[in-house]
Scaffold this motif. Structure first.
Motif, PDB file in Angstrom:
ATOM      1  N   TYR A 150     -48.212 -72.706 -15.199  1.00 66.15           N
ATOM      2  CA  TYR A 150     -46.824 -72.477 -14.802  1.00 66.15           C
ATOM      3  C   TYR A 150     -45.982 -71.932 -15.951  1.00 66.15           C
ATOM      4  O   TYR A 150     -45.109 -71.099 -15.738  1.00 66.15           O
TER       5      TYR A 150
ATOM      6  N   PHE B 141     -38.758 -90.387 -14.318  1.00 68.22           N
ATOM      7  CA  PHE B 141     -38.660 -90.558 -15.768  1.00 68.22           C
ATOM      8  C   PHE B 141     -37.352 -91.230 -16.147  1.00 68.22           C
ATOM      9  O   PHE B 141     -36.343 -91.082 -15.466  1.00 68.22           O
TER      10      PHE B 141
ATOM     11  N   ARG C 228     -48.089 -75.503  -2.142  1.00 75.45           N
ATOM     12  CA  ARG C 228     -47.893 -74.129  -1.679  1.00 75.45           C
ATOM     13  C   ARG C 228     -47.294 -74.060  -0.272  1.00 75.45           C
ATOM     14  O   ARG C 228     -47.696 -73.241   0.555  1.00 75.45           O
TER      15      ARG C 228
ATOM     16  N   PRO D 170     -53.817 -71.518  -8.586  1.00 70.70           N
ATOM     17  CA  PRO D 170     -52.707 -70.747  -8.008  1.00 70.70           C
ATOM     18  C   PRO D 170     -51.954 -69.933  -9.056  1.00 70.70           C
ATOM     19  O   PRO D 170     -51.925 -70.293 -10.222  1.00 70.70           O
TER      20      PRO D 170
ATOM     21  N   ASP E 207     -44.161 -83.216 -19.268  1.00 71.74           N
ATOM     22  CA  ASP E 207     -44.818 -84.381 -18.673  1.00 71.74           C
ATOM     23  C   ASP E 207     -44.571 -84.413 -17.169  1.00 71.74           C
ATOM     24  O   ASP E 207     -45.473 -84.683 -16.379  1.00 71.74           O
ATOM     25  N   ALA E 208     -43.311 -84.113 -16.794  1.00 66.60           N
ATOM     26  CA  ALA E 208     -42.967 -84.140 -15.370  1.00 66.60           C
ATOM     27  C   ALA E 208     -43.795 -83.121 -14.592  1.00 66.60           C
ATOM     28  O   ALA E 208     -44.246 -83.391 -13.486  1.00 66.60           O
ATOM     29  N   LEU E 209     -44.050 -81.949 -15.195  1.00 66.09           N
ATOM     30  CA  LEU E 209     -44.880 -80.938 -14.534  1.00 66.09           C
ATOM     31  C   LEU E 209     -46.225 -81.520 -14.151  1.00 66.09           C
ATOM     32  O   LEU E 209     -46.673 -81.373 -13.012  1.00 66.09           O
ATOM     33  N   SER E 210     -46.872 -82.189 -15.102  1.00 61.87           N
ATOM     34  CA  SER E 210     -48.210 -82.692 -14.761  1.00 61.87           C
ATOM     35  C   SER E 210     -48.140 -83.818 -13.734  1.00 61.87           C
ATOM     36  O   SER E 210     -49.046 -83.928 -12.917  1.00 61.87           O
ATOM     37  N   THR E 211     -47.073 -84.632 -13.766  1.00 57.68           N
ATOM     38  CA  THR E 211     -47.016 -85.670 -12.717  1.00 57.68           C
ATOM     39  C   THR E 211     -46.757 -85.049 -11.348  1.00 57.68           C
ATOM     40  O   THR E 211     -46.970 -85.699 -10.337  1.00 57.68           O
ATOM     41  N   LEU E 212     -46.303 -83.807 -11.303  1.00 58.31           N
ATOM     42  CA  LEU E 212     -46.102 -83.134 -10.016  1.00 58.31           C
ATOM     43  C   LEU E 212     -47.278 -82.213  -9.700  1.00 58.31           C
ATOM     44  O   LEU E 212     -47.168 -81.291  -8.899  1.00 58.31           O
ATOM     45  N   SER E 213     -48.414 -82.477 -10.360  1.00 56.61           N
ATOM     46  CA  SER E 213     -49.674 -81.772 -10.085  1.00 56.61           C
ATOM     47  C   SER E 213     -49.611 -80.287 -10.378  1.00 56.61           C
ATOM     48  O   SER E 213     -50.310 -79.503  -9.744  1.00 56.61           O
ATOM     49  N   VAL E 214     -48.760 -79.876 -11.299  1.00 56.93           N
ATOM     50  CA  VAL E 214     -48.721 -78.475 -11.681  1.00 56.93           C
ATOM     51  C   VAL E 214     -49.153 -78.373 -13.147  1.00 56.93           C
ATOM     52  O   VAL E 214     -48.621 -79.073 -14.002  1.00 56.93           O
ATOM     53  N   ASP E 215     -50.140 -77.513 -13.405  1.00 52.87           N
ATOM     54  CA  ASP E 215     -50.679 -77.353 -14.749  1.00 52.87           C
ATOM     55  C   ASP E 215     -49.692 -76.562 -15.603  1.00 52.87           C
ATOM     56  O   ASP E 215     -49.380 -75.418 -15.276  1.00 52.87           O
TER      57      ASP E 215
END
Ligand code: ATP
Ligand code: MG
Lengths: 256, 264
Positions: free
Chosen positions: A139, B90, B114, A36, A127-135
């Motif tokens: 992003y 966290f 999305r 995306p 780290d939080a980004l990856s736990t929310l499935s966003v690369d």
């Protein structure tokens, strides 16, 4: 012997670092080959990097153009009215516009990128980004790299126009040149190649600046101190990358 | 207990930072739909353990199975599949400070799933209400919130997309006792309602008793005790005993200067 060993170690370290940066750049630069796509992040980056850099790039260009006109006038021996716009135009469009705009953007934006991304790193936001499935590369990194690579040629085009205009102001109002002469001399002499080679350089500078800002931010460690040194390193690395790549590209372009 | 399938299974997990050997052969498992609470002294590696499970840190050695698949050696895309079914709170909340509160809560809905911003916003406001925050809070920036409010926003973000596995790193730290109890109830209820499997870290024994199906204690890089919340008071383990009753004297020696502590 010790000196040799130390030099060897330094060289190896430098090669390793360049390899890591190249790897990072490849990952960041290609992250948007497939979706995306985060257009909102891209738009924000474009506004911060491109639009907000206009004033500082414009100021740099107008003063440089003006000072350059005085210098050329001082140094010219004959036919200065024809000569001045030509030298000034080529210098600005081929060399000074791209390099000075890039250095200003390096100071302004690679530091900001390193600080932003570095803070996100040390406060675990990445780290939080990856736990929310966003690369994070999609992003954070790719939007900044693409935005800077696109914005810098546009900034340089603006800088070219403003820089030449600065020379015009000095020539006409301080040196008493004929306005139409200045413009015809300039336009007749400058080729499309001059302009495009400058813009091509600018795109490469934009890429390098954003890669340095993102890379040093992304790998920063250990709180405010870590972010501070990441910011410092990013600005220096971006400036060196601009100047070194400028020489390399110029030597290639001049030969053609 | 033994008959239920294991959602998470950890075997001989090692993790070191340089000379600092943090995890030394951790063995742990959590059955589907169960809530495990990990207790242990500050700096014993509780957060590191969770980060290894999430793939944020790479374990040096050992096995981590989620639904029977070993993910300890996976990276990149495969690991992301795991992230897709888990949520994490966290210790420091880790809210995105460039986005406002509701965008934080709806982050995964907007950017990974999305969904439309309108739909995501409604869901975010709903999640904020569950953690006791008014809809107006949604339009504030994270920096405008108190520490406890940030924690609750982090919690709302973790549960927003109904994940199968939830990790909570000190969910009630920094909250007043009443709000802490509301959050405890929320955690229990989420686990019941979703059938989610959870691993929580806490220093708050009241919270641990309330939300845990089982409690495990991490000490010197290993799980030294595990049992039901009711057994924790009389575990017969001197380390657990000292921790639960919060005594400075005992087998666990904190790294502090003696002359300093005795003067207090
Ligand atoms: N990224 C890192 N790099 C180096 N060392 C680390 C890193 N993260 C954690 N550590 C070390 O690992 C050890 C365990 O840290 P961790 O954050 O897991 O403690 P904790 O059990 O969560 O403590 P607390 O209850 O205070 O949160 C500490 O000694 C810490 O210094
Ligand atoms: Mg911790």
């Amino acid at each position: 012997m010790n000196v040799v060993a130390a030099t060897g170690r330094l060289t190896l370290d430098a090669i390793g670092e360049i390899g890591r940066i190249a790897n990072f750049a490849a990952r960041g630069g290609t992250a948007w080959f497939v979706g995306p796509f985060y257009w909102r992040a891209f738009g924000g980056a474009l506004a911060r990097i491109g639009y907000a850099s206009l004033p500082v790039v414009g100021l740099t260009a107008i003063f440089t153009g003006a000072a350059l006109a005085l210098n050329i006038y001082e140094g010219a021996l004959f036919n200065v009215e024809a000569f001045l716009p030509q030298i000034l135009g080529v210098s600005i469009v081929r060399e000074l516009g791209p390099v000075l705009a890039a250095l200003m953007v390096a100071g302004r934006c690679s530091s900001a990128m390193a600080a932003e991304i570095g803070t996100m790193r040390v406060t675990e936001q990445i780290d939080a980004l990856s736990t929310l499935s966003v690369d994070p590369f999609k992003y954070l990194i790719a939007p900044r790299i693409i935005a800077t690579t696109l914005a810098l040629p546009l900034l340089v085009l603006t800088a070219d126009i403003i820089g030449v205009y600065g020379g015009y102001l000095v020539s006409v109002y301080a040196l008493g040149f004929e306005p139409t002469h200045y413009i015809t001399n300039l336009v007749d002499f400058l080729s499309v190649d001059d302009v495009t080679s400058g813009l091509l350089k600018a795109a490469v500078f934009g890429f390098l600046i954003s890669v340095m800002g993102c890379y040093y931010g992304y790998k920063s460690r250990g709180g405010a101190g870590g972010v501070g040194s990441a910011t410092r390193t990013a600005v220096v690395a971006a400036a060196v990358a601009v100047l070194a790549s400028n020489y390399l590209m110029t030597s290639l372009l001049v030969e053609v | 207990m033994a008959s239920k399938p294991k959602k998470i299974l950890i075997r001989d997990l090692d993790k070191a930072f340089g000379d600092n050997q943090v995890l030394r052969g951790v063995n742990l498992d959590v059955a589907k739909g169960q809530s495990l609470v990990v207790i242990g002294g500050s700096g014993t590696g509780k957060s590191v353990l969770i980060k290894c499970l999430l793939g944020l840190l790479k374990a040096d050695k050992g096995v981590i199975e989620i639904d029977g698949v070993n993910i300890a050696r996976q990276t990149g895309g495969d690991r992301r599949l795991m992230a897709q079914q888990s949520g994490m709170l966290f210790q420091g909340a880790a809210l995105f400070d460039s986005l406002n509160v509701w965008e934080n809560v709806a982050f995964r809905l907007i950017y990974a799933e999305r969904k439309s911003r309108k739909h995501a916003r409604e869901k975010a406001i709903d999640c904020l209400a569950q953690v006791g925050l008014a809809p107006e809070v949604g339009d504030l920036a994270p920096a405008e919130l108190s520490g406890g409010m940030q924690k609750r926003v982090g919690l709302a973000r973790a549960i927003a997309s109904d994940p199968e596995i939830l990790f909570f790193d000190e969910p009630t730290t920094g909250l007043d006792p009443i709000m802490a109890d509301i959050i405890n109830n929320l955690l229990v209820e989420r686990v019941k309602a979703l059938g989610a499997t959870t691993i929580s870290i806490t220093h708050d024994m009241a919270s641990a008793r309330k939300i845990a199906d089982e409690i495990a204690m991490l000490y010197q890089g290993q799980i030294i005790w595990r049992g039901k919340p009711g057994e924790v008071e009389n575990s017969g383990n001197p380390m657990v005993d000292q921790f639960v009753h919060g005594r400075a004297e005992g087998p666990i020696q904190m790294q502090v200067r003696r002359d300093f502590t005795s003067r207090r």
